[in-house]
Write an enzyme that holds these catalytic residues in place. Sequence first.
Site, mmCIF file in Angstrom:
data_model
loop_
_atom_site.group_PDB
_atom_site.id
_atom_site.type_symbol
_atom_site.label_atom_id
_atom_site.label_comp_id
_atom_site.label_asym_id
_atom_site.label_seq_id
_atom_site.Cartn_x
_atom_site.Cartn_y
_atom_site.Cartn_z
ATOM 1 N N LYS A 170 0.842 -1.206 0.000
ATOM 2 C CA LYS A 170 0.000 0.000 0.000
ATOM 3 C C LYS A 170 0.876 1.255 0.000
ATOM 4 O O LYS A 170 0.609 2.202 -0.744
ATOM 5 C CB LYS A 170 -0.916 0.006 1.219
ATOM 6 N N CYS A 216 -0.585 0.913 6.283
ATOM 7 C CA CYS A 216 -0.935 0.001 7.377
ATOM 8 C C CYS A 216 -1.936 -1.044 6.899
ATOM 9 O O CYS A 216 -2.700 -0.803 5.960
ATOM 10 C CB CYS A 216 -1.557 0.764 8.549
ATOM 11 N N ASP A 217 -1.944 -2.174 7.580
ATOM 12 C CA ASP A 217 -2.973 -3.175 7.342
ATOM 13 C C ASP A 217 -3.145 -4.022 8.600
ATOM 14 O O ASP A 217 -2.160 -4.291 9.306
ATOM 15 C CB ASP A 217 -2.613 -4.086 6.161
ATOM 16 N N SER A 218 -4.386 -4.421 8.866
ATOM 17 C CA SER A 218 -4.687 -5.174 10.087
ATOM 18 C C SER A 218 -5.484 -6.431 9.795
ATOM 19 O O SER A 218 -6.326 -6.448 8.881
ATOM 20 C CB SER A 218 -5.490 -4.309 11.073
#
Length: 220
Positions: free
Chosen positions: A54, A86-88
Amino acid sequence: MGIPAFVLASISPARLHLLQSAGIEPIVCRSDFDESTVTSTDPVILVNTLAQCKAEAVVAKFRNPGDRTVTPEKTGNPSRVVVLGCDSVLQVDGEIYGKPETPAEAVQRWQKMRGGVGELYTGHALFDLNSDRYMVRCQMTRVYFANISDRQIENYVATEEPLRCAGCFAIDGRGGLFVEKLEGCHTNVIGLSLPLLRSLLEELGYDVTDFWPDSIYRSV
């Protein structure tokens, strides 16, 4: 040279609010990265790879003079920016979950999660275009879910809040009522770890307070 502009490679309202609450007013830039192209059974590898992809997608926009989805006028100098991606995901009993695709899926997931414990993983990728350096780190927070009733699950899913969240809950929203406790960084569960962000900026040679607006310094 001055402090670079801070770019958030995400349109997540929760991440934007976290940064703003910490005194950072980022430029928001959608990454447009296709998350379905990345798969892994390891949550750390998954979120770190997605966060990096991203961020790289937004970095490429700034490095492409013909890309008008970013406006150099907002930054003063397109090479003087830092980009955060960011990624969760949530892992419960070894199974990795992202955003539920349907209300029925959200209900089923909550029926599995209630009374249990999950691990919320958030990958952070911070790129400095000026130095061509970047850092990628993951933060994990353990989440203890309340043993809520079917009626509470159905009412919560009906709000549609779980459909917008990795892990099927928003701790900074109504979902906070259904979390008993956290072990680890609480902002990580919202979308990004502020302590980790501070550390990443320091590794790239910046002080996080340098990204506060001038008005804050004048008020001290």
